[in-house]
Each structure stands twice: as C-alpha cells, then as structure tokens.
Design an enzyme around this catalytic site. Structure first.
Site, mmCIF file in Angstrom:
data_model
loop_
_atom_site.group_PDB
_atom_site.id
_atom_site.type_symbol
_atom_site.label_atom_id
_atom_site.label_comp_id
_atom_site.label_asym_id
_atom_site.label_seq_id
_atom_site.Cartn_x
_atom_site.Cartn_y
_atom_site.Cartn_z
ATOM 1 N N ASP A 16 35.225 2.081 -69.475
ATOM 2 C CA ASP A 16 36.616 1.630 -69.544
ATOM 3 C C ASP A 16 37.155 1.744 -70.974
ATOM 4 O O ASP A 16 36.396 1.679 -71.938
ATOM 5 C CB ASP A 16 36.685 0.178 -69.050
ATOM 6 C CG ASP A 16 38.097 -0.236 -68.665
ATOM 7 O OD1 ASP A 16 38.964 0.653 -68.482
ATOM 8 O OD2 ASP A 16 38.341 -1.449 -68.542
ATOM 9 N N HIS A 33 40.824 10.251 -71.760
ATOM 10 C CA HIS A 33 39.819 10.674 -70.769
ATOM 11 C C HIS A 33 39.028 11.859 -71.327
ATOM 12 O O HIS A 33 37.805 11.908 -71.205
ATOM 13 C CB HIS A 33 40.484 11.041 -69.441
ATOM 14 C CG HIS A 33 41.236 9.895 -68.822
ATOM 15 N ND1 HIS A 33 40.673 8.655 -68.670
ATOM 16 C CD2 HIS A 33 42.513 9.797 -68.345
ATOM 17 C CE1 HIS A 33 41.564 7.833 -68.113
ATOM 18 N NE2 HIS A 33 42.680 8.501 -67.911
ATOM 19 N N LEU A 129 16.644 12.808 -64.651
ATOM 20 C CA LEU A 129 17.612 11.704 -64.584
ATOM 21 C C LEU A 129 18.416 11.809 -63.296
ATOM 22 O O LEU A 129 18.963 12.868 -62.976
ATOM 23 C CB LEU A 129 18.581 11.782 -65.782
ATOM 24 C CG LEU A 129 19.721 10.753 -65.759
ATOM 25 C CD1 LEU A 129 19.189 9.341 -65.997
ATOM 26 C CD2 LEU A 129 20.785 11.084 -66.794
HETATM 27 C C1 IPE Z 1 37.529 0.644 -63.412
HETATM 28 O O1 IPE Z 1 38.386 0.651 -64.513
HETATM 29 C C2 IPE Z 1 37.403 2.029 -62.836
HETATM 30 C C3 IPE Z 1 36.761 3.028 -63.685
HETATM 31 C C4 IPE Z 1 36.219 2.837 -64.862
HETATM 32 C C5 IPE Z 1 36.687 4.348 -63.105
HETATM 33 P P1 IPE Z 1 39.933 0.315 -64.355
HETATM 34 O O2 IPE Z 1 40.488 0.341 -65.731
HETATM 35 O O3 IPE Z 1 40.569 1.180 -63.346
HETATM 36 O O4 IPE Z 1 39.889 -1.163 -63.771
HETATM 37 P P2 IPE Z 1 40.905 -2.369 -63.933
HETATM 38 O O5 IPE Z 1 42.255 -1.856 -63.522
HETATM 39 O O6 IPE Z 1 40.877 -2.748 -65.370
HETATM 40 O O7 IPE Z 1 40.357 -3.434 -63.062
HETATM 41 C C1 IPE Z 2 38.659 4.218 -67.821
HETATM 42 O O1 IPE Z 2 39.608 4.119 -68.818
HETATM 43 C C2 IPE Z 2 38.716 5.541 -67.106
HETATM 44 C C3 IPE Z 2 39.246 5.477 -65.753
HETATM 45 C C4 IPE Z 2 39.590 4.401 -65.102
HETATM 46 C C5 IPE Z 2 39.401 6.752 -65.064
HETATM 47 P P1 IPE Z 2 41.071 3.582 -68.519
HETATM 48 O O2 IPE Z 2 41.929 4.738 -68.192
HETATM 49 O O3 IPE Z 2 41.033 2.487 -67.527
HETATM 50 O O4 IPE Z 2 41.481 3.007 -69.937
HETATM 51 P P2 IPE Z 2 42.306 1.675 -70.228
HETATM 52 O O5 IPE Z 2 41.569 0.556 -69.555
HETATM 53 O O6 IPE Z 2 43.675 1.880 -69.649
HETATM 54 O O7 IPE Z 2 42.305 1.563 -71.712
HETATM 55 MG MG MG Z 3 40.856 0.476 -67.644
#
Ligand code: IPE
Ligand code: IPE
Ligand code: MG
Length: 238
Positions: A16, A33, A129
């Site tokens: 995240d 990303h 892995l």
């Molecule tokens: C969880 O992260 C999903 C992934 C890392 C793929 P999100 O950023 O989407 O989750 P919330 O919205 O903070 O719960």
């Molecule tokens: C996690 O990073 C990746 C995915 C959920 C695909 P985020 O895109 O949720 O990044 P933040 O949480 O908005 O910073």
């Molecule tokens: Mg996020």
C-alpha cells in the site's frame, strides 16, 4: 540478514501507499504503481535469499474497480506489462506463480487473463519461491465461493460443523497454500481490506509507515527480525 531460524515460511504483503508516494513527489498516482515494481522485485529476491518459500502479494482487490477508469486501466496495463517484460526472468529465478482471485471476471481484459494463465503454466514446475499474486481478489468472495462449492459437492447431505471446518480449505482456489505466518501492510493503514480473512486467524501482523515503493531489503530485514522475536502461543500459556 539470513532467515536462519527459518520460522517464516509464508509472508503476505498488502503493498500500500503507491498513490501517496507519487502525489508527494508531484507525480500522477499511476507513477506510484510503476515505482512499486522495483519494491516487488526486491521483495521476491529477498524472499528467495531468506528461504521464505511462500510470498503472497495483494496487487488488485475486488474493491479497486471503484477507482477512476484511468487508474484501473493503468493497473490492468501495468499487470500485463510486468508479466510480458519479466516473466522469463522470474521463471529463471525459480518463481512459481499462482494468480489468486476471480480471473473469470469480464472486467479483466482478455490479454491479461491469457498472460496470467500462460505465466502459471510456464512457471508451474518451479520450486524456489511460490508467488501468489492476488489479482481481482476479495476474501469474502473467496469464502462464499468455497462454501458454495462445498455445498454443491454435498447435495442432499447435512454437513456437521466439523465437516465444514475440516473441508472448507479444500474448496478454496488453491488448497495447497499454507496460512501466512506474517502479514505486512505498508503505508501506515491498520486494516486488512478484505485480504485473506480466513487464512490470517493466527497470523502475526506488522504494520509499517514506509510507502510500498520505498520498501527495500533493509526494511524487510527489520520486519523479519520483529517476526522472529514474536512468541506465537496459539492460545497456549507460553
Ligand atoms: C488494498 O489497498 C488493496 C491492495 C493493496 C491491492 P487499498 O489501498 O485498495 O485499500 P484501502 O482502500 O486503503 O482499504
Ligand atoms: C496500493 O497503493 C496499490 C493498489 C491498491 C493497487 P495505493 O494505490 O492504494 O496507494 P495509496 O494508498 O492511495 O497511497
Ligand atoms: Mg491504498
């Protein structure tokens, strides 16, 4: 640091903070990303080096379809782009891919599905892995499907509670995946976001502030040390 005690067999990661990483640099969320790819490939190398045999990463949740079309399109593109560019390299490293989640969903572009199926086939004999790539994954759906499958296989039979307990895992998409020992979530959020709800009932949880694209070996070493210092009692008194 090496994983000498080898207590960590299965690490799950909620990767995240990509969006925040990019915004804090005045970039578009999608650049975050792209920056996360490096952290993922480091984590794969680190897991191999530390003899951690299972790594499960949350790449796209069933809730992530709620993001802007631009971001969703980018994430779909990015998923196929990584597989196209790097599957040979991952295969050479001995990584076995499993794509955890609903690949039959019409929202996933056909090219993505094709590449994911091909990558599973290409890497299926690898042993270094086990990489479980949670893509269009939602834990509640996974549990509901397992219950439906179990029920459908046992029509006309009243199942006892213990039969459900003993058998439910066999109706998951990949029954052979062991439960995670450790779940790491980056970027400071302290929630599970519909990830592996059934499988983490006795998993150790670690939450760190670092944003996913900033995660490196040193940070992973610290997380491993924290895990190795935890006392897993499973309800016992020591
Ligand atoms: C969880 O992260 C999903 C992934 C890392 C793929 P999100 O950023 O989407 O989750 P919330 O919205 O903070 O719960
Ligand atoms: C996690 O990073 C990746 C995915 C959920 C695909 P985020 O895109 O949720 O990044 P933040 O949480 O908005 O910073
Ligand atoms: Mg996020």
């Amino acid at each position: 640091m090496s994983n000498n005690k080898n207590k960590l067999k299965h690490l799950a990661i909620i990767m995240d903070g990509n969006g925040r990483w990019a915004i804090s640099r005045g970039l578009e969320r999608t650049n975050g990303h792209a920056a996360g790819e490096h952290a993922l490939s480091n984590a794969i190398d680190w897991a191999i080096k530390n003899k951690i045999s299972w790594l499960t990463v949350y790449a796209f949740s069933t809730e992530n379809w709620l993001r802007s079309k631009k971001e969703v399109d980018y994430l779909m593109f990015f998923n196929r782009d990584i597989l196209l560019r790097r599957r040979k390299e991952f295969n050479d490293k001995g990584v076995k891919f499993r794509f955890l989640g609903d690949l039959s969903d019409n929202k996933i572009p056909e090219e993505n599905k094709k590449l994911m199926i091909e990558t599973e086939l290409l890497t299926k004999l690898n042993k270094k892995l086990n990489l479980n790539f949670a893509f269009n994954y939602g834990s509640k759906t996974e549990i509901h499907e397992a219950i439906a499958n179990l029920h459908n296989k046992n029509l006309n039979k009243k199942l006892e509670k213990y039969e459900i307990e003993n058998n439910l895992k066999n109706y998951f998409q990949f029954p052979e995946i062991p439960d995670p020992d450790l779940l790491l979530r980056t970027a400071g959020e302290k929630r599970i976001s519909n990830f592996l709800l059934y499988q983490i009932s006795y998993t150790e949880l670690v939450f760190i502030e670092d944003l996913w694209p900033d995660v490196n070996e040193k940070i992973l070493d610290k997380v491993l040390l924290e895990f190795n210092n935890r006392n897993r009692t499973y309800g016992r008194n020591k």
